[in-house]
Design a protein around this motif. Structure first.
Motif, PDB file in Angstrom:
ATOM      1  N   UNK A   1       0.807  -1.226   0.000  1.00  0.00           N
ATOM      2  CA  UNK A   1       0.000   0.000   0.000  1.00  0.00           C
ATOM      3  C   UNK A   1       0.838   1.273   0.000  1.00  0.00           C
ATOM      4  N   UNK A   2       2.134   1.154   0.266  1.00  0.00           N
ATOM      5  CA  UNK A   2       3.023   2.313   0.425  1.00  0.00           C
ATOM      6  C   UNK A   2       2.662   3.152   1.645  1.00  0.00           C
ATOM      7  N   UNK A   3       2.000   2.535   2.605  1.00  0.00           N
ATOM      8  CA  UNK A   3       1.663   3.175   3.869  1.00  0.00           C
ATOM      9  C   UNK A   3       2.268   2.361   5.000  1.00  0.00           C
ATOM     10  N   UNK A   4       2.351   2.970   6.173  1.00  0.00           N
ATOM     11  CA  UNK A   4       2.824   2.241   7.346  1.00  0.00           C
ATOM     12  C   UNK A   4       1.652   1.514   7.992  1.00  0.00           C
ATOM     13  N   UNK A   5       1.991   0.590   8.850  1.00  0.00           N
ATOM     14  CA  UNK A   5       0.949  -0.127   9.585  1.00  0.00           C
ATOM     15  C   UNK A   5       0.104   0.854  10.405  1.00  0.00           C
ATOM     16  N   UNK A   6       0.752   1.830  11.025  1.00  0.00           N
ATOM     17  CA  UNK A   6       0.027   2.818  11.838  1.00  0.00           C
ATOM     18  C   UNK A   6      -0.929   3.647  10.982  1.00  0.00           C
ATOM     19  N   UNK A   7      -0.508   3.990   9.766  1.00  0.00           N
ATOM     20  CA  UNK A   7      -1.382   4.763   8.872  1.00  0.00           C
ATOM     21  C   UNK A   7      -2.593   3.938   8.464  1.00  0.00           C
ATOM     22  N   UNK A   8      -2.364   2.663   8.161  1.00  0.00           N
ATOM     23  CA  UNK A   8      -3.475   1.772   7.800  1.00  0.00           C
ATOM     24  C   UNK A   8      -4.414   1.590   8.992  1.00  0.00           C
ATOM     25  N   UNK A   9      -3.857   1.437  10.184  1.00  0.00           N
ATOM     26  CA  UNK A   9      -4.691   1.298  11.385  1.00  0.00           C
ATOM     27  C   UNK A   9      -5.550   2.544  11.594  1.00  0.00           C
ATOM     28  N   UNK A  10      -4.987   3.722  11.339  1.00  0.00           N
ATOM     29  CA  UNK A  10      -5.745   4.965  11.498  1.00  0.00           C
ATOM     30  C   UNK A  10      -6.887   5.045  10.485  1.00  0.00           C
ATOM     31  N   UNK A  11      -6.648   4.597   9.258  1.00  0.00           N
ATOM     32  CA  UNK A  11      -7.711   4.572   8.254  1.00  0.00           C
ATOM     33  C   UNK A  11      -8.795   3.590   8.688  1.00  0.00           C
ATOM     34  N   UNK A  12      -8.403   2.429   9.171  1.00  0.00           N
ATOM     35  CA  UNK A  12      -9.367   1.431   9.653  1.00  0.00           C
ATOM     36  C   UNK A  12     -10.212   1.991  10.789  1.00  0.00           C
ATOM     37  N   UNK A  13      -9.561   2.690  11.706  1.00  0.00           N
ATOM     38  CA  UNK A  13     -10.269   3.311  12.839  1.00  0.00           C
ATOM     39  C   UNK A  13     -11.283   4.342  12.335  1.00  0.00           C
ATOM     40  N   UNK A  14     -10.854   5.176  11.423  1.00  0.00           N
ATOM     41  CA  UNK A  14     -11.705   6.257  10.905  1.00  0.00           C
ATOM     42  C   UNK A  14     -12.896   5.720  10.120  1.00  0.00           C
ATOM     43  N   UNK A  15     -12.646   4.723   9.295  1.00  0.00           N
ATOM     44  CA  UNK A  15     -13.686   4.202   8.412  1.00  0.00           C
ATOM     45  C   UNK A  15     -14.476   3.040   9.011  1.00  0.00           C
ATOM     46  N   UNK A  16     -14.056   2.582  10.194  1.00  0.00           N
ATOM     47  CA  UNK A  16     -14.716   1.455  10.876  1.00  0.00           C
ATOM     48  C   UNK A  16     -14.739   0.212   9.994  1.00  0.00           C
ATOM     49  N   UNK A  17     -13.557  -0.108   9.448  1.00  0.00           N
ATOM     50  CA  UNK A  17     -13.420  -1.283   8.590  1.00  0.00           C
ATOM     51  C   UNK A  17     -12.215  -2.094   9.060  1.00  0.00           C
ATOM     52  N   UNK A  18     -12.144  -3.372   8.674  1.00  0.00           N
ATOM     53  CA  UNK A  18     -10.962  -4.176   9.013  1.00  0.00           C
ATOM     54  C   UNK A  18      -9.710  -3.613   8.340  1.00  0.00           C
ATOM     55  N   UNK A  19      -8.557  -3.930   8.908  1.00  0.00           N
ATOM     56  CA  UNK A  19      -7.292  -3.420   8.387  1.00  0.00           C
ATOM     57  C   UNK A  19      -7.063  -3.786   6.926  1.00  0.00           C
ATOM     58  N   UNK A  20      -7.465  -4.962   6.504  1.00  0.00           N
ATOM     59  CA  UNK A  20      -7.233  -5.379   5.125  1.00  0.00           C
ATOM     60  C   UNK A  20      -7.965  -4.455   4.153  1.00  0.00           C
ATOM     61  N   UNK A  21      -9.160  -4.043   4.520  1.00  0.00           N
ATOM     62  CA  UNK A  21      -9.915  -3.110   3.672  1.00  0.00           C
ATOM     63  C   UNK A  21      -9.283  -1.726   3.744  1.00  0.00           C
ATOM     64  N   UNK A  22      -8.841  -1.338   4.937  1.00  0.00           N
ATOM     65  CA  UNK A  22      -8.170  -0.050   5.085  1.00  0.00           C
ATOM     66  C   UNK A  22      -6.882  -0.010   4.268  1.00  0.00           C
ATOM     67  N   UNK A  23      -6.168  -1.128   4.185  1.00  0.00           N
ATOM     68  CA  UNK A  23      -4.950  -1.181   3.375  1.00  0.00           C
ATOM     69  C   UNK A  23      -5.289  -0.956   1.904  1.00  0.00           C
ATOM     70  N   UNK A  24      -6.355  -1.564   1.440  1.00  0.00           N
ATOM     71  CA  UNK A  24      -6.778  -1.376   0.049  1.00  0.00           C
ATOM     72  C   UNK A  24      -7.219   0.066  -0.194  1.00  0.00           C
ATOM     73  N   UNK A  25      -8.021   0.598   0.719  1.00  0.00           N
ATOM     74  CA  UNK A  25      -8.466   1.990   0.589  1.00  0.00           C
ATOM     75  C   UNK A  25      -7.267   2.935   0.599  1.00  0.00           C
ATOM     76  N   UNK A  26      -6.364   2.716   1.540  1.00  0.00           N
ATOM     77  CA  UNK A  26      -5.187   3.562   1.659  1.00  0.00           C
ATOM     78  C   UNK A  26      -4.311   3.495   0.427  1.00  0.00           C
TER      79      UNK A  26
END
Length: 86
Positions: free
Chosen positions: A11-36
């Motif tokens: 994703x070219x993002x860090x784990x912490x960035x993906x976790x923050x997207x997951x938190x914000x969007x209320x989705x699992x990390x795998x979906x947040x990684x794709x979104x990110x």
């Protein structure tokens, strides 16, 4: 088979960035990684990710989670450094 760490790495993002997207969007990390990943590689996407991080910081502070807010400030700062135009 790809692991979550593989997907985050792609994703070219860090784990912490993906976790923050997951938190914000209320989705699992795998979906947040794709979104990110989609955001990180699209025009204006880095700005949107920064906005997500700012929202997460405000939400953490509003709920009295000051330590989490400070952790997110570090994530935001690192994101801006890594993804700002050179």
């Amino acid at each position: 088979m790809l692991t979550i760490k593989d997907c985050i790495g792609l994703s070219d993002l860090t784990e912490a960035e993906v976790e923050a997207i997951a938190e914000h969007e209320h989705v699992p990390e795998i979906i947040a990684a794709e979104m990110g990943c989609c955001l990180a590689h699209s025009p204006g996407g880095a700005i949107r990710i920064a906005e997500i991080l700012v929202d997460d910081i405000a939400n953490a502070r509003a709920h009295g989670h000051d330590r989490h807010a400070e952790e997110l400030v570090v994530v935001l700062r690192d994101f801006v450094v890594a993804h700002s135009p050179q």
